[in-house]
Design a protein around this motif. Structure first.
Motif, short mmCIF file in Angstrom:
data_model
loop_
_atom_site.label_atom_id
_atom_site.label_comp_id
_atom_site.label_asym_id
_atom_site.label_seq_id
_atom_site.Cartn_x
_atom_site.Cartn_y
_atom_site.Cartn_z
N ALA A 4 0.85 -1.19 0.00
CA ALA A 4 0.00 0.00 0.00
C ALA A 4 0.89 1.24 0.00
CB ALA A 4 -0.90 -0.01 1.23
N VAL A 5 0.31 2.35 -0.40
CA VAL A 5 1.03 3.63 -0.39
C VAL A 5 0.19 4.67 0.34
CG1 VAL A 5 1.93 5.49 -1.85
CG2 VAL A 5 2.16 3.12 -2.60
N ILE A 6 0.83 5.39 1.23
CA ILE A 6 0.17 6.54 1.88
C ILE A 6 0.76 7.79 1.24
CG2 ILE A 6 -0.20 7.80 4.05
CD1 ILE A 6 -1.27 5.06 4.45
N ILE A 7 -0.08 8.65 0.69
CA ILE A 7 0.38 9.93 0.15
C ILE A 7 -0.07 11.01 1.13
CG2 ILE A 7 0.25 11.56 -1.78
CD1 ILE A 7 1.45 9.05 -2.79
N VAL A 8 0.92 11.69 1.71
CA VAL A 8 0.60 12.69 2.72
C VAL A 8 0.38 14.03 2.03
CG1 VAL A 8 1.26 13.62 4.96
CG2 VAL A 8 2.17 11.42 4.23
N ALA A 9 -0.87 14.46 2.01
CA ALA A 9 -1.23 15.71 1.32
C ALA A 9 -1.98 16.64 2.26
CB ALA A 9 -2.08 15.41 0.09
N ALA A 10 -1.78 16.44 3.57
CA ALA A 10 -2.58 17.21 4.52
C ALA A 10 -1.94 18.54 4.90
CB ALA A 10 -2.81 16.38 5.78
N GLY A 11 -0.67 18.76 4.48
CA GLY A 11 0.01 20.01 4.85
C GLY A 11 -0.65 21.21 4.19
N SER A 12 -0.60 22.34 4.88
CA SER A 12 -1.22 23.54 4.31
C SER A 12 -0.28 24.20 3.31
CB SER A 12 -1.57 24.54 5.41
OG SER A 12 -0.37 24.99 6.00
N GLY A 13 1.03 23.84 3.41
CA GLY A 13 2.00 24.33 2.42
C GLY A 13 2.10 25.83 2.37
N PRO A 219 18.44 13.63 -6.66
CA PRO A 219 18.27 15.07 -6.41
C PRO A 219 16.97 15.61 -7.01
CG PRO A 219 20.49 14.58 -7.19
CD PRO A 219 19.71 13.32 -7.33
N ALA A 220 16.50 14.98 -8.11
CA ALA A 220 15.28 15.47 -8.75
C ALA A 220 14.03 15.20 -7.90
CB ALA A 220 15.12 14.83 -10.13
N ASN A 221 14.13 14.25 -6.99
CA ASN A 221 12.98 13.86 -6.16
C ASN A 221 12.81 14.86 -5.02
OD1 ASN A 221 10.88 12.31 -5.02
ND2 ASN A 221 12.33 11.08 -3.84
N ARG A 222 12.85 16.14 -5.37
CA ARG A 222 12.81 17.20 -4.36
C ARG A 222 11.38 17.45 -3.90
NH1 ARG A 222 15.09 21.96 -5.49
NH2 ARG A 222 16.57 21.17 -7.01
N LYS A 223 11.28 17.95 -2.67
CA LYS A 223 9.97 18.34 -2.15
C LYS A 223 9.75 19.81 -2.51
CE LYS A 223 7.20 18.19 2.04
NZ LYS A 223 7.21 17.98 3.49
N LEU A 224 8.58 20.10 -3.03
CA LEU A 224 8.27 21.48 -3.44
C LEU A 224 7.76 22.23 -2.22
CD1 LEU A 224 6.45 20.66 -6.81
CD2 LEU A 224 8.90 20.87 -6.36
N THR A 225 8.64 23.03 -1.63
CA THR A 225 8.23 23.75 -0.42
C THR A 225 8.24 25.26 -0.59
OG1 THR A 225 10.50 23.58 0.38
CG2 THR A 225 8.96 21.97 1.23
N GLN A 227 8.52 28.91 -3.26
CA GLN A 227 8.19 29.42 -4.59
C GLN A 227 9.31 29.08 -5.58
OE1 GLN A 227 5.42 30.92 -5.89
NE2 GLN A 227 6.58 30.68 -7.79
N ASP A 228 10.56 29.14 -5.11
CA ASP A 228 11.69 28.80 -5.98
C ASP A 228 11.60 27.35 -6.44
OD1 ASP A 228 12.74 31.29 -5.84
OD2 ASP A 228 14.35 30.80 -4.43
N ASP A 229 11.19 26.44 -5.52
CA ASP A 229 11.04 25.02 -5.90
C ASP A 229 10.00 24.88 -7.00
OD1 ASP A 229 12.78 24.30 -3.87
OD2 ASP A 229 11.18 23.94 -2.43
N LEU A 230 8.89 25.61 -6.85
CA LEU A 230 7.81 25.52 -7.85
C LEU A 230 8.29 26.04 -9.20
CD1 LEU A 230 4.83 26.71 -5.63
CD2 LEU A 230 5.21 24.40 -6.50
N THR A 231 9.05 27.12 -9.17
CA THR A 231 9.56 27.68 -10.43
C THR A 231 10.52 26.70 -11.09
OG1 THR A 231 9.37 29.87 -9.42
CG2 THR A 231 10.71 29.71 -11.41
#
Ligand code: MG
Length: 408
Positions: A4-13, A219-225, A227-231
């Motif tokens: 099984a996989v748990i995807i944690v998407a509860a953060g307000s970010g 390194p590509a498996n970065r967490k988008l935290t 605005q720079d990460d999103l860009t």
């Protein structure tokens, strides 16, 4: 049920909120697709994943439905309907949210569980494979990358206290992969003892005294935290998107081979019984030679003789599909695509018409193209000239190739 996989998407970010689209990072559209849906695609497509439990914030039901909508109606709809569980509602901290996710899938009785951040959309199948392999021998595994920056310990005045030896330091990523019963028990125990602030699941396993093993991340498996990460993620997606093939090229090829004593001619990738064979250094497939030159002409990359000199003994008797496949590869290497091939064979005999379907199929197969993009035509030269005197066969080919537009 095995994994099984748990995807944690509860953060307000809140750190990654964009002024223009006030939503948490896992719901932000990247290259026209929500981050969460990109993350889910990798797990949906993976054959070893049986069930996926997303944990969302209490207010995010509508955002979640919007984010998964493209999956529920697109090519992955079947997999999404089978694997994706109704979302679970998370809690105040990541740790609480993960426990809620683990409890939501308890009825599935998984053997293993991967716990992954929704905001890491660049997780790959390779990383998942390494997790599954590690789970064969370990109860607790963590995807991580070696720290490459030099790390400084700094006091509250901003002064460096010491430079830390980075050779033993790794940066934790996700997925973090576990024996399901173990990690559920560990999370439950931490929660029962009033501990709710572990920032990752490996820390919960460590707290239980379990050895956590490193799995190589990327390194590509970065967490988008931020605005720079999103860009940066937007740039990565744009760079990997297929470019439109707007540079349209046309090439022609022409070839002649003389008859020799024999019992069959090879034309267009097939053998046709005949009173003669065609003479040549290779198998003398006049049709494939003309097509090869047409393709090379379209991409302005020399001709068949440039790449396969007839003086080179290694091409003696060679099957000509080898030459054509090489030309096709050259187009692919440039990010291009062959749009169509039109071959005309000029001879009095043998009759080409009855062999046309087989010839089209052979050329389509060699070029990895659909048969409706391959045309084979034949004509005589009204008994005029060398073809008319049955001294040999000529072939003329045209190929259209699309290449990505490059700056001048
Ligand atoms: Mg030739």
């Amino acid at each position: 049920m095995t994994c099984a996989v748990i995807i944690v998407a509860a953060g307000s970010g809140s750190r990654a909120r964009r002024s223009s689209d006030k939503v948490a990072k896992q719901y932000v559209a990247l290259g026209g697709k929500p981050v969460l849906s990109r993350t889910l695609e990798t797990f949906l497509k993976n054959e070893q994943v049986d069930c996926i439990q997303v944990v969302i914030g209490p207010q995010d039901g509508q955002l979640y439905e919007t984010a998964i909508a493209p999956l529920m109606s697109g090519p992955l709809a079947g997999l999404a309907k089978t694997k994706l569980q109704p979302p679970a509602t998370g809690g105040e901290t990541r740790q609480i949210s993960v426990l809620k996710g683990l409890e939501a899938i308890s009825g599935k009785k998984p053997q293993h569980v991967l716990i992954h951040d929704a905001a890491r959309p660049f997780v790959t199948d390779d990383i998942l494979s390494r997790c599954f392999l590690a789970l064969q021998t370990h109860k607790a595994c963590l995807v991580a990358t070696p720290v490459t920056d030099t790390i400084k310990k700094v006091d509250d005045q901003g002064a460096i206290i010491e430079t830390i030896d980075r050779s033993t330091l790794w940066s934790a990523q996700t997925p973090q992969a576990f024996d399901y019963s173990f990690i559920r028990h560990a999370h439950k125990r931490a929660s029962d003892q009033g501990i709710h602030t572990f920032t990752d699941d490996a820390a919960v396993a460590e707290w239980m005294g379990e050895t956590v093993h490193i799995v190589q991340g990327s390194p590509a498996n970065r967490k988008l935290t931020s605005q720079d990460d999103l860009t940066m993620a937007e740039t990565m997606i744009a760079a990997s998107a297929p470019q439109p093939l707007t540079d349209i090229r046309v090439g022609t090829g022409y070839d002649v081979h003389a008859f020799d004593e024999g019992s069959a001619v090879i034309i267009g990738g097939i053998s046709i019984p005949h009173s003669h064979k065609l003479k040549g250094h290779s198998d003398a497939d006049v049709g494939l030679h003309a097509i090869t030159d047409a393709i090379l002409g379209a991409i302005a990359d020399g001709d068949i003789g440039t790449h396969f000199p007839p003086t080179d003994p290694q091409w003696k008797g060679a099957a000509s599909d080898l030459f054509l496949k090489d030309a096709v590869r050259r187009v692919k290497d440039r990010g291009g695509k062959i749009s169509n091939i039109d071959l005309t064979i000029i001879c009095e005999a043998p009759k080409i018409g009855p062999h046309r379907p087989e010839m089209r199929a052979a050329i389509a197969d060699i070029c990895d193209m659909s048969i409706d993009r391959i045309s084979v035509k034949a004509t005589t030269s009204e008994k005029l000239g060398f073809t008319g005197r049955k001294e040999g066969i000529a072939a003329l080919a045209t190929a259209t190739v699309g290449l990505p537009e490059l700056p001048d």
